[in-house]
Design an enzyme around this catalytic site. Structure first.
Site, short mmCIF file in Angstrom:
data_model
loop_
_atom_site.label_atom_id
_atom_site.label_comp_id
_atom_site.label_asym_id
_atom_site.label_seq_id
_atom_site.Cartn_x
_atom_site.Cartn_y
_atom_site.Cartn_z
N LYS A 183 8.02 2.89 11.63
CA LYS A 183 6.14 3.12 11.33
C LYS A 183 5.32 2.79 9.98
O LYS A 183 4.04 2.48 10.64
CB LYS A 183 6.28 4.75 10.67
CG LYS A 183 5.71 4.57 8.77
CD LYS A 183 5.58 6.25 8.42
CE LYS A 183 6.65 5.95 7.40
NZ LYS A 183 5.81 5.56 6.32
N ASN A 184 5.77 1.89 9.09
CA ASN A 184 5.26 0.92 8.44
C ASN A 184 4.82 -0.46 9.64
O ASN A 184 3.75 -0.98 8.88
CB ASN A 184 6.10 0.61 7.53
CG ASN A 184 6.00 1.81 5.92
OD1 ASN A 184 5.34 3.09 6.50
ND2 ASN A 184 6.62 2.09 5.65
N CYS A 206 0.34 10.24 -4.86
CA CYS A 206 1.14 10.73 -4.21
C CYS A 206 2.36 11.13 -4.57
O CYS A 206 3.10 10.86 -6.27
CB CYS A 206 1.30 10.14 -2.75
SG CYS A 206 2.59 8.44 -2.68
N ARG A 232 -0.24 4.85 -7.10
CA ARG A 232 -0.12 3.94 -6.41
C ARG A 232 -2.08 3.70 -6.27
O ARG A 232 -2.96 3.74 -4.87
CB ARG A 232 0.06 4.07 -4.88
CG ARG A 232 1.60 5.07 -4.94
CD ARG A 232 2.19 5.47 -3.44
NE ARG A 232 2.59 4.27 -3.25
CZ ARG A 232 2.66 4.48 -1.51
NH1 ARG A 232 2.79 5.90 -0.95
NH2 ARG A 232 2.38 4.06 -0.56
N ASP A 248 12.18 1.53 -0.43
CA ASP A 248 12.16 3.31 1.03
C ASP A 248 13.54 3.37 1.26
O ASP A 248 13.88 3.92 2.17
CB ASP A 248 11.77 2.39 1.82
CG ASP A 248 10.12 2.33 2.10
OD1 ASP A 248 9.42 1.85 2.53
OD2 ASP A 248 9.60 3.44 0.74
N ARG A 283 6.33 12.97 9.16
CA ARG A 283 6.00 11.70 8.69
C ARG A 283 6.27 10.63 9.65
O ARG A 283 6.23 9.78 9.69
CB ARG A 283 5.65 11.64 7.84
CG ARG A 283 5.08 13.12 7.21
CD ARG A 283 3.63 12.37 5.24
NE ARG A 283 3.28 11.34 5.57
CZ ARG A 283 2.82 10.76 4.59
NH1 ARG A 283 3.63 11.43 3.50
NH2 ARG A 283 2.79 9.01 4.43
C1 EPZ Z 1 4.31 0.37 1.58
O1 EPZ Z 1 3.26 1.15 0.84
C2 EPZ Z 1 5.22 1.35 2.60
N1 EPZ Z 1 3.58 1.99 3.23
C3 EPZ Z 1 6.15 1.89 1.84
O2 EPZ Z 1 6.42 2.91 2.33
C4 EPZ Z 1 6.24 1.13 0.55
O3 EPZ Z 1 7.94 2.11 -0.12
C5 EPZ Z 1 5.98 0.27 -0.13
O4 EPZ Z 1 4.40 -0.72 0.44
C6 EPZ Z 1 7.02 -1.07 -0.86
O5 EPZ Z 1 7.82 -1.33 0.00
C7 EPZ Z 1 3.30 0.96 4.20
O6 EPZ Z 1 3.37 0.63 4.57
C8 EPZ Z 1 2.42 2.01 5.34
P1 EPZ Z 1 2.53 -1.41 -2.27
P2 EPZ Z 1 1.92 0.76 -0.48
O7 EPZ Z 1 1.29 -1.83 -2.31
O8 EPZ Z 1 1.12 -1.36 0.57
C9 EPZ Z 1 1.36 -1.67 -6.86
C10 EPZ Z 1 7.27 4.74 3.04
O9 EPZ Z 1 7.96 5.58 2.73
N2 EPZ Z 1 0.14 -1.68 -6.45
O10 EPZ Z 1 3.44 -2.93 -1.75
O11 EPZ Z 1 0.81 1.07 -0.89
C11 EPZ Z 1 1.71 -0.46 -6.63
O12 EPZ Z 1 1.27 0.84 -7.46
C12 EPZ Z 1 6.03 4.34 2.45
O13 EPZ Z 1 7.40 4.43 3.77
C13 EPZ Z 1 -1.14 -2.17 -7.33
O14 EPZ Z 1 -1.17 -1.41 -8.75
O15 EPZ Z 1 2.78 -0.60 -1.39
C14 EPZ Z 1 3.10 -0.08 -6.73
O16 EPZ Z 1 4.05 -0.07 -8.23
C15 EPZ Z 1 6.31 5.18 1.21
N3 EPZ Z 1 -2.05 -2.22 -6.91
C16 EPZ Z 1 3.17 -1.74 -5.76
O17 EPZ Z 1 2.14 -2.28 -6.00
C17 EPZ Z 1 -2.28 -2.19 -5.83
O18 EPZ Z 1 -3.49 -2.20 -5.34
C18 EPZ Z 1 4.22 -2.30 -4.90
O19 EPZ Z 1 3.25 -1.42 -3.84
C19 EPZ Z 1 -1.59 -1.71 -4.34
C20 EPZ Z 1 -0.50 -1.70 -4.98
#
Ligand code: EPZ
Length: 420
Positions: free
Chosen positions: A22-23, A116, A121, A307, A399
């Site tokens: 999915k990701n 969420c 996020r 995850d 999802r």
């Molecule tokens: C991706 O989310 C995945 N989703 C998530 O999977 C996964 O948990 C996550 O990466 C971490 O591996 C998809 O790929 C669609 P991040 P993403 O940006 O990209 C902070 C699932 O269950 N951050 O890597 O949204 C954020 O708050 C989902 O399939 C900022 O501060 O995660 C977090 O603490 C859930 N500012 C950390 O970075 C930003 O602009 C990592 O988030 C962006 C992120």
């Protein structure tokens, strides 16, 4: 509304075929916005998030058909650059259209995704990087309004934090930018790597694929001749089924999987006393003599994936001894703890750390799914609980897990989807 009824104390056996990730599918569907041609994408998982993103692209003017895991999509007909709230609120990964739309049209409006269950996020790192590439960005009535009338410029971007979709957004934007970009502290998840590999197959010059530093030579706004492609296997779905084999002390085989993407996970399972056999595209888990507790700290790839944190927590409830689980990526990714505790688990939370005391006897209960991965942890607990557990709000599961009860039933689980 539906719920899942799962009869506990069932052994599993046989094999399960892992779906496309999915990701990976989500950024790759957004990538079609950069394509100069119609694309055929295979091994696409039929899950709600993919359907939502296809709906969003169709709303923008793309045309697509989807059957048995193959999507034919023509995004050359896209004629709008406004991704509106009613779809984006359903799935935050819609933010992945921001970089491609801005790079292609020189302007776009994408609703802010909102938080969420697992955390606030933010997308500040996505926006900061696009501003460094020359975009003017405003937040208006809950929308990101971005403008780059002369197109995006190549820039040096250093991500303050590793962000998966932030990396994917900026890699796609840089592929169409004017000039070369240097990206530093880029995520190395296999899903990010596949975006880079497909761009490279389309003729984009990218150095450092698979590392945390990329140099990308942009096409100067020209759409890309992207080849048809197949989505990589879902390592998180795979890890979930490995935990199902582990928690029920069953021998099961996963097919259509990439063991290289699961090294941190299989190593952890071996440390917990399980035996894992692997071939190029299969993984077989065998029960061990006894299950050991484990200390887990989630981190960016290739570390232990956040995850799979909830699924491993369910597994740790069945290990004799104390397991410590540290969630380092998200500030609120323990929503499954209260539900597992209601089934009899003994888990104490302190900040971003959970202490799991095992072995806990789990009893069936009515429980509620709160987010995608927390829901799968409840399924694992239900498989070993005494009695029949009912899991409500399973739209969270739909999802990200394709044909979940079909796959679990094939493994011998007593699982039914019923009407509330
Ligand atoms: C991706 O989310 C995945 N989703 C998530 O999977 C996964 O948990 C996550 O990466 C971490 O591996 C998809 O790929 C669609 P991040 P993403 O940006 O990209 C902070 C699932 O269950 N951050 O890597 O949204 C954020 O708050 C989902 O399939 C900022 O501060 O995660 C977090 O603490 C859930 N500012 C950390 O970075 C930003 O602009 C990592 O988030 C962006 C992120």
């Amino acid at each position: 509304m539906h719920y899942l009824a799962i009869q506990g104390k069932q052994k599993l056996s046989g094999s399960v075929s892992i779906s496309g990730a999915k990701n990976a599918a989500l950024p790759l569907l957004a990538l079609t916005l950069l394509s100069s041609r119609k694309l055929t994408i295979t091994n696409i998982p039929e899950v709600a998030d993919v359907k939502t993103l296809l709906q969003l692209l169709t709303n923008l003017g793309a045309t697509s058909t989807c059957n048995n895991n193959t999507v034919e999509i023509d995004s050359t007909t896209v004629n709008s650059a406004c991704a509106n709230y009613d779809i984006v609120r359903k799935m935050r990964a819609s933010i992945l259209t921001l970089g491609p739309l801005l790079a292609r049209f020189g302007h776009c409006e994408v609703s802010l995704p909102g938080g969420c269950a697992i955390g606030q996020r933010p997308i500040d790192l996505h926006l900061k990087a696009l501003e460094q590439m020359g975009a003017v960005i405003e937040i208006k009535q809950g929308y990101v309004v971005a403008k780059a009338p002369k197109g995006l410029k190549g820039a040096t971007i250093i991500f303050d934090k590793v962000t998966v979709t932030g990396s994917e957004n900026i890699i796609m934007a840089a592929a169409l930018a004017h000039g070369s970009s240097k990206l530093v502290n880029v995520a190395k998840e296999p899903e990010v790597v596949q975006v880079c590999e497909i761009l490279a197959d389309a003729g984009v010059k990218i150095e450092g694929i698979g590392t945390s530093q990329l140099i990308i030579a942009g096409s100067g706004g020209k759409l890309l001749d992207i080849p048809d492609f197949k989505v990589i296997p879902d390592r998180i779905e795979a890890g979930t089924y490995l935990c199902a084999g582990a928690i029920t002390k069953s021998k099961i085989t996963l097919t259509n999987v990439n063991p290289k993407h699961l090294e941190a996970v299989t190593l952890k399972l071996e440390q917990m006393g399980f035996k894992i056999d692997e071939t190029r595209d299969t993984l077989t888990i065998h029960p061990g003599e006894k299950q050991l507790p484990s200390d887990i700290e989630t981190s960016e790839y290739p570390g232990f994936p956040t995850d799979l944190q909830a699924q491993f927590m369910a597994l740790c409830t069945q290990a004799k001894g104390t397991s410590i689980i540290d969630e380092r990526l998200f500030e609120n990714r323990f929503m499954h703890v209260s539900e597992l505790s209601r089934m009899g688990a003994n888990i104490k939370l302190k900040g971003h750390s959970a202490t799991v005391e095992g072995k806990a006897k789990l009893n069936a209960a009515d429980v509620m799914a709160t987010d995608l991965r927390a829901s799968s942890a409840l399924i694992l607990a239900a498989l070993v609980a005494d009695g029949t557990t009912k899991i409500h709000r399973i739209y969270h599961l739909d999802r990200g897990y394709e044909n979940l009860e079909g796959k679990f039933s094939k493994l011998g689980a007593q699982i039914k989807r019923l009407e509330e």
